[in-house]
Design a protein around this motif. Sequence first.
Motif, PDB file in Angstrom:
ATOM      1  N   LYS A  45      14.886  54.887  22.666  1.00  0.00           N
ATOM      2  CA  LYS A  45      14.034  56.070  22.552  1.00  0.00           C
ATOM      3  C   LYS A  45      14.238  56.903  23.810  1.00  0.00           C
ATOM      4  O   LYS A  45      13.883  56.472  24.910  1.00  0.00           O
ATOM      5  N   VAL A  46      14.849  58.080  23.635  1.00  0.00           N
ATOM      6  CA  VAL A  46      15.215  58.944  24.758  1.00  0.00           C
ATOM      7  C   VAL A  46      14.328  60.179  24.744  1.00  0.00           C
ATOM      8  O   VAL A  46      14.232  60.873  23.720  1.00  0.00           O
ATOM      9  N   LEU A  47      13.696  60.467  25.860  1.00  0.00           N
ATOM     10  CA  LEU A  47      12.858  61.648  26.026  1.00  0.00           C
ATOM     11  C   LEU A  47      13.556  62.609  26.972  1.00  0.00           C
ATOM     12  O   LEU A  47      13.914  62.226  28.091  1.00  0.00           O
ATOM     13  N   VAL A  48      13.777  63.845  26.515  1.00  0.00           N
ATOM     14  CA  VAL A  48      14.493  64.836  27.320  1.00  0.00           C
ATOM     15  C   VAL A  48      13.556  65.991  27.656  1.00  0.00           C
ATOM     16  O   VAL A  48      13.021  66.658  26.747  1.00  0.00           O
ATOM     17  N   ASP A  50       5.277  57.163  27.986  1.00  0.00           N
ATOM     18  CA  ASP A  50       4.919  55.783  27.674  1.00  0.00           C
ATOM     19  C   ASP A  50       5.749  55.208  26.527  1.00  0.00           C
ATOM     20  O   ASP A  50       6.053  54.009  26.511  1.00  0.00           O
ATOM     21  N   ALA A  51       6.118  56.064  25.560  1.00  0.00           N
ATOM     22  CA  ALA A  51       6.838  55.581  24.380  1.00  0.00           C
ATOM     23  C   ALA A  51       8.353  55.583  24.562  1.00  0.00           C
ATOM     24  O   ALA A  51       9.084  55.075  23.709  1.00  0.00           O
ATOM     25  N   ALA A  52       8.841  56.128  25.667  1.00  0.00           N
ATOM     26  CA  ALA A  52      10.287  56.276  25.866  1.00  0.00           C
ATOM     27  C   ALA A  52      10.886  55.089  26.597  1.00  0.00           C
ATOM     28  O   ALA A  52      10.238  54.466  27.445  1.00  0.00           O
ATOM     29  N   ASP A  53      12.143  54.776  26.258  1.00  0.00           N
ATOM     30  CA  ASP A  53      12.922  53.805  27.029  1.00  0.00           C
ATOM     31  C   ASP A  53      13.654  54.494  28.176  1.00  0.00           C
ATOM     32  O   ASP A  53      13.825  53.929  29.255  1.00  0.00           O
ATOM     33  N   THR A  54      14.105  55.724  27.900  1.00  0.00           N
ATOM     34  CA  THR A  54      14.883  56.507  28.856  1.00  0.00           C
ATOM     35  C   THR A  54      14.286  57.903  28.944  1.00  0.00           C
ATOM     36  O   THR A  54      14.009  58.534  27.913  1.00  0.00           O
ATOM     37  N   VAL A  55      14.109  58.397  30.159  1.00  0.00           N
ATOM     38  CA  VAL A  55      13.592  59.743  30.386  1.00  0.00           C
ATOM     39  C   VAL A  55      14.646  60.537  31.149  1.00  0.00           C
ATOM     40  O   VAL A  55      15.109  60.105  32.215  1.00  0.00           O
ATOM     41  N   VAL A  56      15.032  61.675  30.590  1.00  0.00           N
ATOM     42  CA  VAL A  56      16.009  62.560  31.231  1.00  0.00           C
ATOM     43  C   VAL A  56      15.303  63.849  31.617  1.00  0.00           C
ATOM     44  O   VAL A  56      14.763  64.554  30.755  1.00  0.00           O
ATOM     45  N   PHE A  57      15.320  64.166  32.894  1.00  0.00           N
ATOM     46  CA  PHE A  57      14.702  65.395  33.397  1.00  0.00           C
ATOM     47  C   PHE A  57      15.804  66.431  33.579  1.00  0.00           C
ATOM     48  O   PHE A  57      16.568  66.386  34.541  1.00  0.00           O
ATOM     49  N   ALA A  74       6.617  53.729  37.277  1.00  0.00           N
ATOM     50  CA  ALA A  74       6.845  52.655  38.254  1.00  0.00           C
ATOM     51  C   ALA A  74       6.535  51.291  37.649  1.00  0.00           C
ATOM     52  O   ALA A  74       5.539  51.105  36.952  1.00  0.00           O
ATOM     53  N   GLY A  75       7.450  50.352  37.885  1.00  0.00           N
ATOM     54  CA  GLY A  75       7.258  48.985  37.442  1.00  0.00           C
ATOM     55  C   GLY A  75       7.592  48.720  35.988  1.00  0.00           C
ATOM     56  O   GLY A  75       7.470  47.586  35.519  1.00  0.00           O
ATOM     57  N   THR A  76       8.052  49.738  35.269  1.00  0.00           N
ATOM     58  CA  THR A  76       8.317  49.566  33.834  1.00  0.00           C
ATOM     59  C   THR A  76       9.736  49.102  33.543  1.00  0.00           C
ATOM     60  O   THR A  76      10.018  48.636  32.438  1.00  0.00           O
ATOM     61  N   GLY A  77      10.652  49.265  34.500  1.00  0.00           N
ATOM     62  CA  GLY A  77      12.050  48.930  34.246  1.00  0.00           C
ATOM     63  C   GLY A  77      12.766  49.946  33.386  1.00  0.00           C
ATOM     64  O   GLY A  77      13.926  49.742  33.009  1.00  0.00           O
ATOM     65  N   LYS A  78      12.099  51.046  33.069  1.00  0.00           N
ATOM     66  CA  LYS A  78      12.720  52.080  32.247  1.00  0.00           C
ATOM     67  C   LYS A  78      13.747  52.870  33.054  1.00  0.00           C
ATOM     68  O   LYS A  78      13.849  52.735  34.278  1.00  0.00           O
ATOM     69  N   VAL A  91      23.215  56.275  31.666  1.00  0.00           N
ATOM     70  CA  VAL A  91      22.163  55.520  30.992  1.00  0.00           C
ATOM     71  C   VAL A  91      22.689  54.160  30.547  1.00  0.00           C
ATOM     72  O   VAL A  91      22.003  53.147  30.633  1.00  0.00           O
ATOM     73  N   GLU A  92      23.938  54.132  30.099  1.00  0.00           N
ATOM     74  CA  GLU A  92      24.527  52.882  29.604  1.00  0.00           C
ATOM     75  C   GLU A  92      24.782  51.882  30.718  1.00  0.00           C
ATOM     76  O   GLU A  92      24.474  50.691  30.586  1.00  0.00           O
ATOM     77  N   LYS A  93      25.340  52.348  31.853  1.00  0.00           N
ATOM     78  CA  LYS A  93      25.786  51.378  32.865  1.00  0.00           C
ATOM     79  C   LYS A  93      25.645  51.862  34.303  1.00  0.00           C
ATOM     80  O   LYS A  93      26.276  51.300  35.207  1.00  0.00           O
ATOM     81  N   GLY A  94      24.820  52.877  34.528  1.00  0.00           N
ATOM     82  CA  GLY A  94      24.640  53.381  35.879  1.00  0.00           C
ATOM     83  C   GLY A  94      23.877  52.425  36.779  1.00  0.00           C
ATOM     84  O   GLY A  94      23.128  51.559  36.309  1.00  0.00           O
ATOM     85  N   THR A  95      24.057  52.587  38.077  1.00  0.00           N
ATOM     86  CA  THR A  95      23.423  51.745  39.079  1.00  0.00           C
ATOM     87  C   THR A  95      22.093  52.352  39.516  1.00  0.00           C
ATOM     88  O   THR A  95      22.051  53.536  39.867  1.00  0.00           O
ATOM     89  N   PRO A  96      21.004  51.587  39.513  1.00  0.00           N
ATOM     90  CA  PRO A  96      19.735  52.124  40.011  1.00  0.00           C
ATOM     91  C   PRO A  96      19.888  52.686  41.425  1.00  0.00           C
ATOM     92  O   PRO A  96      20.511  52.068  42.291  1.00  0.00           O
TER      93      PRO A  96
END
Length: 304
Positions: free
Chosen positions: A8-11, A69-76, A97-101, A213-218
């Motif tokens: 679930k991606v939120l843009v 809250d409902a997104a796995d990935t958020v793109v700003f 914070a703390g969600t691992g998203k 999103v697939e394989k980037g480094t935090p």
Amino acid sequence: MTPERTAKVLVFGAGGYLGSAIVRRFVAAGHQVTGLVRREDAADQLRSVGAEPVLGDLGDIEAVLPLLDAADTVVFAAQLMMEAERTTVSAMIDRLAGTGKTFVFTSGTGVLSQRTDGEWSEDTFAEDDDFVPSKYIGRRKDTEDLVRAASATGLRAMVIRPAMIWGHGGCPMLSAFHASAEKTGTVCYVGRGLNLYSGVHVDDVAELYALAVEKGTPGALYHAVSGETNFRTLAEAVARSRGVQSRSVDFAEAITIWDKFTALVALSVCSRSRAPRSRSELGWAPHPDRLDIMEDVAHPAYRS
């Protein structure tokens, strides 16, 4: 590319030039994409490509935050003034914070631009090279640092810093050159026009988001850049496409043709970049059919 699982991606900024390309890329990969837009026509555009629009405004951050809250990935990918951008991004980071998203913030190579009034600079910057932030929009570097540091709070946060984006008739610099022809009858550039922003096709930028999103480094910063062409060459090409002359203007006249921000931050600076981390770490590379900005110069969208 088919994802291992549907995310679930939120843009944010989904109705914009870059945001809409990001939406298309994630929809094509089979993800469930939601985009925040401010207008009903932009909402219709999202629906037409298979995304779900939400009408709203980042100016009302308390109403927007629950969407995360409902997104796995958020793109700003929204564009805000510097202080509003930092405040908004900070609130989103706190919420996540703390969600691992995954949270991906869009910056731009304007942060490393140098005012040259039409002269070329030999300086070119990779992702983690030191530089003196732009006097005018360098405060965005503070927001970049805020996002990257958020990876220590249990958030998979990254920054993408595109060069000048072009393609499909949406490049802001080419738009400015065309606008000068409409206003003055000639296509104008500042000084000798040897300055430039490195450039990249909008669809290649969208591909970088997918890879990040697939394989980037935090905590990572990734550039997107595929080449460079100086502003005088672009202005002359626009002039040929319109059947008019091109000419040099000084900074004072540039302000009257465009506006102070465009003259100062866009057309009077040199901003050259490289993308070794994007290429080596993510395997990103611009598509071989999307390397020549000259193919975008005469796009009919610039006249409409």
